[in-house]
Design a protein around this motif. Structure first.
Motif, short mmCIF file in Angstrom:
data_model
loop_
_atom_site.label_atom_id
_atom_site.label_comp_id
_atom_site.label_asym_id
_atom_site.label_seq_id
_atom_site.Cartn_x
_atom_site.Cartn_y
_atom_site.Cartn_z
N GLU A 5 54.93 81.33 60.51
CA GLU A 5 53.78 81.15 61.39
C GLU A 5 53.56 79.67 61.63
O GLU A 5 53.94 78.84 60.82
N PRO A 6 52.95 79.30 62.75
CA PRO A 6 52.78 77.87 63.06
C PRO A 6 51.70 77.24 62.20
O PRO A 6 50.94 77.91 61.53
N GLY A 7 51.65 75.91 62.27
CA GLY A 7 50.62 75.19 61.54
C GLY A 7 49.24 75.39 62.17
O GLY A 7 49.08 76.05 63.18
N LEU A 8 48.22 74.73 61.57
CA LEU A 8 46.86 75.01 61.97
C LEU A 8 46.18 73.84 62.70
O LEU A 8 45.24 74.05 63.45
N HIS A 9 46.63 72.62 62.47
CA HIS A 9 45.83 71.48 62.90
C HIS A 9 46.45 70.69 64.06
O HIS A 9 45.73 70.13 64.88
N MET A 10 47.77 70.58 64.14
CA MET A 10 48.44 69.82 65.18
C MET A 10 47.86 68.41 65.30
O MET A 10 47.49 67.94 66.37
N ALA A 11 47.72 67.70 64.20
CA ALA A 11 47.09 66.39 64.23
C ALA A 11 47.78 65.38 63.33
O ALA A 11 47.25 64.29 63.13
N ARG A 12 48.93 65.70 62.79
CA ARG A 12 49.57 64.80 61.85
C ARG A 12 50.58 63.90 62.55
O ARG A 12 51.16 64.26 63.57
N THR A 13 50.80 62.75 61.93
CA THR A 13 51.82 61.82 62.43
C THR A 13 53.11 62.06 61.68
O THR A 13 53.14 62.76 60.65
N ASP A 392 52.49 70.72 61.85
CA ASP A 392 51.27 70.24 62.51
C ASP A 392 51.40 68.83 63.08
O ASP A 392 50.40 68.09 63.17
N VAL A 393 52.60 68.42 63.49
CA VAL A 393 52.78 67.09 64.06
C VAL A 393 52.28 67.07 65.50
O VAL A 393 52.50 68.02 66.27
N ARG A 394 51.61 65.98 65.88
CA ARG A 394 51.10 65.84 67.23
C ARG A 394 52.24 65.85 68.25
O ARG A 394 53.34 65.38 67.98
N ASP A 395 51.94 66.33 69.45
CA ASP A 395 52.96 66.43 70.49
C ASP A 395 53.54 65.08 70.87
O ASP A 395 54.74 64.95 71.11
N ASP A 396 52.69 64.03 70.91
CA ASP A 396 53.22 62.73 71.29
C ASP A 396 54.17 62.18 70.22
O ASP A 396 55.16 61.51 70.53
N GLU A 397 53.89 62.51 68.95
CA GLU A 397 54.76 62.10 67.87
C GLU A 397 56.08 62.87 67.91
O GLU A 397 57.14 62.33 67.60
N ILE A 398 56.00 64.15 68.28
CA ILE A 398 57.23 64.95 68.42
C ILE A 398 58.12 64.35 69.50
O ILE A 398 59.33 64.19 69.32
N ARG A 399 57.51 64.00 70.63
CA ARG A 399 58.30 63.42 71.72
C ARG A 399 58.91 62.08 71.30
O ARG A 399 60.04 61.76 71.67
N ARG A 400 58.15 61.28 70.53
CA ARG A 400 58.68 60.00 70.05
C ARG A 400 59.90 60.22 69.16
O ARG A 400 60.90 59.51 69.28
N PHE A 401 59.82 61.23 68.31
CA PHE A 401 60.95 61.49 67.42
C PHE A 401 62.15 62.04 68.21
O PHE A 401 63.30 61.67 67.96
N GLN A 402 61.89 62.92 69.16
CA GLN A 402 62.98 63.45 69.98
C GLN A 402 63.71 62.33 70.71
O GLN A 402 64.94 62.30 70.78
N THR A 403 62.95 61.38 71.25
CA THR A 403 63.55 60.25 71.96
C THR A 403 64.42 59.42 71.02
O THR A 403 65.53 59.00 71.39
N ALA A 404 63.93 59.19 69.79
CA ALA A 404 64.69 58.40 68.82
C ALA A 404 65.99 59.09 68.44
O ALA A 404 67.06 58.46 68.36
#
Length: 694
Positions: A5-13, A392-404
């Motif tokens: 199941e997915p996480g709950l907060h979606m607010a982590r870096t 629960d990683v934030r979407d902008d952080e996910i995109r940053r990691f994908q780019t890297a």
């Protein structure tokens, strides 16, 4: 790690979740629980398996037995392309369409059918709905589903034939098609349908027996009959909520075990339908073969079986086991109906070490290989998103990691890289981004500690008597040799440095006659060669000699006839060492099999000394043990907090525990308390333990 199941907060870096190791897990350990699939990755291979299985007719109406298709060989060009993950996807996709059986390698060619049947019965105890915990009373398992399917279809046919009239079942086929395990529960005795079935059961038996004969369903003559099978299925399904002892007796019958006379009335069987105690090992293996084939015959009344043989690389070191494995697959395909065999293999090991040891007849029963492919760049980005969102990683952080990752990655010419290689690269990139540098690879001992902790939490494995595992421990790790033994009482023997001959036996039953035979043989061997017999048991089994009248004979023979009960910590150690060995054989870890055997010998030295000294004056046990006084309040508090957070580092858990309990809890106390919690997993980290809810 669980991906249910997915996480709950979606607010982590990224930095906040790095300690949780979102890209540390690269190997699927259990096809019953796998992370969600990446779209398109090995879909063609999955489609091939589903297409072949689709040739076996659905289970909505009984049919004559269908000859089984060729075994499907899932081939990986190199380790890490997702063989076990594909099996997990197959299990999830099939759901109620098939009975799913995951099989580990066997260790003794002379009892391969016994090993296969015992493993099959263990898998039948897995929850029918996949994600529940094994053994939960309120969750039907796969054998419950089979029982309801066979008996329910029989009742529906009886109503259609006008030989029974059950109120509320005017359209029985509609009920069956909607899922008999959901709509009807034979163990819920308050249901009107359950009572109606109980009243009809004795009339149903001859009706079903006639149908079985008319469909050319041929059961074996090894102490079974249609009546015996139907009574066992009924007793098993109807006692789920009320009588665990009866269910275990039914499983023992299914396993081909011998019975005490007093068990007859409880199961409603005749003496002719019970396995005699005096069977030889060869006869016992044939009985297990017959039981397995009977199960496949009964699949004509419900749904087909899927037998998945994984970790075949472990056969590479034993020519006899490799040949026996080929013989097993050939026999299943030729003689067992209504099933599909799936075999996984790494190409190099298969072509160099396994295939040359198979006969042409064995190879002819394998279909053309189903090849796995690597992960593409786009699929890799999807995998990154899936894993980081779970944490629960934030979407902008996910995109940053994908780019890297994308900036450093190359898709290997269209998808040649293995999934495992990609995940390992993600792990290294995450460590670099958060400033921890490229992580040092874990040592073999680090891997062992992780396997041990996971094995300790796998209660269904530790509660099962696994003779193949114990044979591997005694034979491969301790170095015992295979010997000829009357009735296979003591198939392995070891001579220690003092010249003492040690005999090892692996008897699962608790029948007094079988144990008296072992005692007599041990006495003879003691007189002729001063040998000492060691019989391995686990705590869940009935004690030997129990309350037998001849108990004094066993007491008097303690100097040369020992019953050694392996505790749960030691069993977890066995499983951890085997898992490491299997991974080394499959090249899933960067260590050779010989290194794992050396580690195992080191870890089990204290156990071997304990056996030799009969538990007296043994050196300190190398098995991880508790050094903390128990506190019954810690485990519930840990469970509550971890469940709320889903995953939490110990420093934060410690603060929460102090608020709840009014005192400071040390890390070792929290970890020790977590061992009793089924849904809590602890992940070691150099600076902070991580507690996860699964």
């Amino acid at each position: 790690m669980s991906f249910l199941e997915p996480g709950l907060h979606m607010a982590r870096t990224l930095k906040e979740v790095a300690a949780y190791g979102p890209f540390e897990e690269t190997i699927v350990k259990d096809p019953w629980h796998v992370e969600p699939a990446v779209r398109g990755l090995n879909d063609a291979a999955l489609g091939r398996l589903l297409d072949v299985l689709g040739r076996l007719e659905p289970w909505y109406r009984p049919h004559e037995p269908i000859g089984s298709p060729k075994a499907q060989l899932i081939m990986s060009g190199a380790p890490g392309y997702g063989k076990s993950h594909l099996l997990g996807r197959l299990f999830e996709e099939l759901g109620a369409r098939a009975t799913r059986v995951y099989l580990h390698p066997f260790e003794d060619a002379s009892s391969l059918w016994t090993s296969l049947l015992q493993a099959c019965v263990h898998e039948l105890n897995k929850p029918e709905w996949g994600k529940a915990s094994t053994g939960e009373v309120d969750v039907p398992n796969q054998l419950d589903a089979i029982a309801h399917g066979v008996l329910g279809l029989g009742l529906a046919l009886m109503i259609e034939a006008g030989e029974a009239n059950v109120e509320g079942l005017a359209n029985p086929q509609a009920l069956l098609a909607s899922g008999i395990g959901v709509e009807w529960d034979l163990s819920d005795h308050d249901l009107p349908l359950t009572q109606a079935f109980a009243d009809t059961f004795e009339r149903l038996l001859p009706f079903l027996a006639r149908r079985i004969a008319s469909l050319n369903i041929q059961l074996s003559n090894y102490w079974s009959s249609p009546y015996a099978w139907l009574r066992i299925l009924y007793q098993y399904a109807s006692s789920r909520r009320s009588d665990a002892a009866t269910r275990e007796q039914c499983l023992d019958w299914l396993r081909g075990k011998a019975y005490q006379d007093e068990d007859l009335s409880a199961l409603g069987l005749t003496r002719k339908e019970l396995v005699p105690v005096e069977t030889t090992p060869k006869q016992a293996d044939q009985i297990c073969r017959a039981r397995l084939f009977d199960l496949c015959q009964f699949a004509s009344f419900y749904r087909p079986f899927v037998f998945c043989f994984d970790q075949t690389e472990t056969y590479r070191h034993d020519e006899n086991l490799a040949w026996s494995f080929g013989h097993l697959i050939c026999t299943l395909v030729n003689e067992a109906s209504n099933h599909l065999c799936v075999v996984t293999a790494n190409q190099l090991v298969w072509e160099r070490c396994i295939a040359p040891r198979l006969e042409n007849a064995h190879k002819a029963r394998l279909d053309t290989p189903v090849w796995l492919v690597g992960i593409t760049k786009a699929q890799g980005m999807e995998l990154i998103k899936s894993r980081l969102r779970y944490f629960d990683v934030r979407d902008d952080e996910i995109r940053r990691f994908q780019t890297a990752v994308e900036a450093r990655a190359d898709d290997g010419g269209g998808g040649a890289r293995s999934v495992r290689q990609f995940i390992e690269e993600c792990h290294a990139e995450l460590q670099r981004l958060v400033g921890e540098g490229r992580p040092d690879p874990p040592s073999l001992y680090d891997l062992y500690k992780k396997e041990y902790q996971e094995a300790l939490e796998a209660s269904d494995q530790l509660d099962r008597y696994n003779a193949d595992l114990y044979r591997w421990i005694v034979g491969h790790v301790l170095g015992a040799e295979k010997v000829n033994s009357p009735r296979d009482y003591f198939p392995l023997a070891l001579t220690d440095a003092n010249g003492t001959r040690w005999l090892f036996g692996f008897e699962e039953s608790a029948h007094h006659a079988r144990w008296h035979g072992r005692l007599k043989e041990a006495g003879r061997r003691h007189q002729t060669e001063q040998a000492i017999a060691v019989n391995l048991r686990i705590g869940k089994q009935t004690p030997i000699p129990g309350n037998w009248k001849q108990r004094h004979e066993f007491e008097e023979a303690k100097t040369y006839f020992r019953i050694h009960v392996v505790n749960r910590e030691r069993l977890a150690q066995f499983h951890a060492l085997w898992n490491l060995y299997a991974k080394a054989c499959q090249q899933d870890i960067p260590f050779q099999e010989e290194a794992v055997i050396r580690l195992a010998a080191e870890k089990l030295q204290s156990w071997w000394e304990e056996i030799r000294l009969d538990g007296r004056e043994a050196k300190e046990d190398a098995t991880p043990q508790s050094s903390v006084d128990s506190d019954d309040t810690i485990a519930p508090a840990v469970s509550k907090i971890v469940r709320a957070y889903r995953f939490i580092a110990f420093n934060h858990l410690q603060t929460a525990l102090e608020k709840d309990l009014g005192r400071k809890v040390e890390q070792r106390e929290a970890i020790e308390a977590s061992r009793s919690l089924e849904h809590v997993t602890v992940k070691d980290h150099p600076t902070n333990a991580i507690f996860l809810w699964q």
